[in-house]
Scaffold this motif. Structure first.
Motif, PDB file in Angstrom:
ATOM      1  N   ALA A 184     -43.058  27.677  11.239  1.00  0.00           N
ATOM      2  CA  ALA A 184     -44.473  27.461  11.509  1.00  0.00           C
ATOM      3  C   ALA A 184     -44.747  25.988  11.735  1.00  0.00           C
ATOM      4  N   PRO A 185     -45.624  25.669  12.692  1.00  0.00           N
ATOM      5  CA  PRO A 185     -45.991  24.277  12.904  1.00  0.00           C
ATOM      6  C   PRO A 185     -46.638  23.689  11.658  1.00  0.00           C
ATOM      7  N   VAL A 186     -46.475  22.399  11.485  1.00  0.00           N
ATOM      8  CA  VAL A 186     -47.055  21.731  10.327  1.00  0.00           C
ATOM      9  C   VAL A 186     -48.571  21.931  10.300  1.00  0.00           C
ATOM     10  N   LEU A 187     -49.170  21.815  11.463  1.00  0.00           N
ATOM     11  CA  LEU A 187     -50.628  21.964  11.540  1.00  0.00           C
ATOM     12  C   LEU A 187     -50.992  23.344  12.082  1.00  0.00           C
ATOM     13  N   LYS A 188     -50.561  24.351  11.377  1.00  0.00           N
ATOM     14  CA  LYS A 188     -50.807  25.721  11.827  1.00  0.00           C
ATOM     15  C   LYS A 188     -52.291  26.061  11.713  1.00  0.00           C
ATOM     16  N   ASP A 189     -52.808  26.612  12.783  1.00  0.00           N
ATOM     17  CA  ASP A 189     -54.216  27.044  12.811  1.00  0.00           C
ATOM     18  C   ASP A 189     -55.211  25.949  12.431  1.00  0.00           C
ATOM     19  N   ALA A 190     -54.791  24.712  12.575  1.00  0.00           N
ATOM     20  CA  ALA A 190     -55.692  23.628  12.194  1.00  0.00           C
ATOM     21  C   ALA A 190     -56.689  23.339  13.303  1.00  0.00           C
ATOM     22  N   HIS A 191     -57.812  22.815  12.906  1.00  0.00           N
ATOM     23  CA  HIS A 191     -58.815  22.413  13.875  1.00  0.00           C
ATOM     24  C   HIS A 191     -58.561  20.940  14.183  1.00  0.00           C
ATOM     25  N   LEU A 192     -58.125  20.665  15.403  1.00  0.00           N
ATOM     26  CA  LEU A 192     -57.670  19.316  15.728  1.00  0.00           C
ATOM     27  C   LEU A 192     -58.524  18.569  16.738  1.00  0.00           C
ATOM     28  N   ALA A 193     -58.610  17.278  16.523  1.00  0.00           N
ATOM     29  CA  ALA A 193     -59.202  16.398  17.528  1.00  0.00           C
ATOM     30  C   ALA A 193     -58.026  15.615  18.089  1.00  0.00           C
TER      31      ALA A 193
END
Length: 303
Positions: A184-193
């Motif tokens: 899984a990506p480190v920033l899974k399902d994260a809300h990113l700018a």
RNA sequence: GGCCACGUGGCGGAGUGGUGACGCAGCGGACUGCAAAUCCGCGUACCCCGGUUCAAUUCCGGGCGUGGCCU
């Protein structure tokens, strides 16, 4: 709108660190390094790490936290990034990843195959074999063991052939197979700018040259000298400008020649970075740092 | 002024009477654990004019330019 993390990518000398710091001060963030060379503590000048004064203005993580004598890698950075993220959470600050290493961003957002680290002897043996028989022959051997991965690689690409070979040797499993199911990506399902700094080409070239001059004046030569004798197989040995500067220290190159060599290498590197960004980060928000800045851009999307 | 040599892409540098090496720089691209790395692709450049020739970058003549030697 609240973001789980901010991502700032950009070619060398585009001003990522400054922009990241300004944003961190503005929104209460932690700057987390996403650059493969700024992790080395022996070369703060040559890798353009933020100064102590800058680091005092907002928390910074993963800058100069390992030794140039370590065989650092994306895999290890991924672990460190996970930990840094946890620390940011504890601090109650927004993680702001800033850097120029495309593959590190990939680990963050797309994940990386969960391959066990290759034991040092396996790696050394594979490397010795490569030196001994050459890439083409090593590729041929790989084809016997792992035809699938071999077919995806160019027989002229030593780095990848070597990697595929050592993974098969140490795990008994095909690299292609491993890569089928990335962790899984480190920033899974994260809300990113997410942003890409994109200064005009001429501006980029000028800043690279200018910055390298400054590095030299600020003690870059001493850093290079101190790293004399570093195992050339180590990632840190590939640091831009290290070779020419060491040659300058030894008197094999003139100052002008060393400068030229380092600047040219940096330009070529910036070009490769841009190719990656253009094709892998088209959905990021792109802007010219000469015309706009991160705080403005960020406020647009936070509104 | 005379003699000699040279004049090839942005630079360096081979070579040939008929398809113009190569290296560097530049540009584009790939990229899943060395990634500031590694790899792939991309160039109608033969100083000018005339002559010889089926064909000149290559041969001949002249011009211009550069370098060297000589007076």
């Amino acid at each position: 709108m609240k973001f789980d993390a901010v991502l700032i990518a950009g070619p060398t000398a585009s001003g990522k660190s400054h922009q990241a710091l300004a944003l961190a001060e503005e929104i209460g963030g932690v700057v987390i390094n996403a650059d493969s060379m700024q992790v080395y503590r022996e070369a703060p000048i040559l890798t353009a790490q933020p100064s102590a004064a800058e680091m005092a203005r907002a928390p910074h993580l993963l800058y100069g936290h390992v030794s140039a004598r370590d065989a650092y890698s994306v895999g290890r950075w991924r672990e460190d990034a996970i930990e840094a993220l946890a620390r940011a959470r504890v601090m109650g600050r927004v993680p702001i990843f800033a850097g120029g290493t495309g593959m590190y961003f990939m680990a963050l957002t797309d994940g990386l195959a969960d391959i066990p680290a290759t034991p040092a002897e396996v790696r050394d043996n594979a490397r010795a074999l490569l030196d001994d028989i050459g890439v083409e022959a090593l590729h041929a051997r790989l084809t016997e063991r792992d035809p699938l991965t071999a077919s995806k690689l160019r027989p002229s690409d030593p780095q990848r052939v070597l990697r595929a070979y050592e993974v098969f040797e140490s795990t008994g499993r095909s690299l292609a197979d491993w890569q089928e199911a990335p962790a899984a990506p480190v920033l899974k399902d994260a809300h990113l700018a997410a942003f890409v700094l994109d200064p005009p080409r001429e501006q980029r070239r000028a800043r690279i040259a200018e910055r390298f001059e400054k590095m030299l004046e600020a003690g870059g030569l001493e850093e290079a000298r101190a790293l004399e004798g570093l195992d050339p197989a180590l990632p840190a040995a590939k640091l831009l400008g290290l070779r020419p500067l060491q040659a300058l220290a030894k008197g094999t190159l003139t100052r002008g020649e060393a400068l030229d060599g380092a600047i040219t290498a940096s330009r070529q590197f910036a070009k490769r970075q841009m190719t990656w960004f253009r094709h892998r980060m088209p959905h990021y928000i792109w802007f010219d740092p000469c015309v706009s800045n991160l705080i403005t851009q960020f406020s647009h999307i936070s509104a």
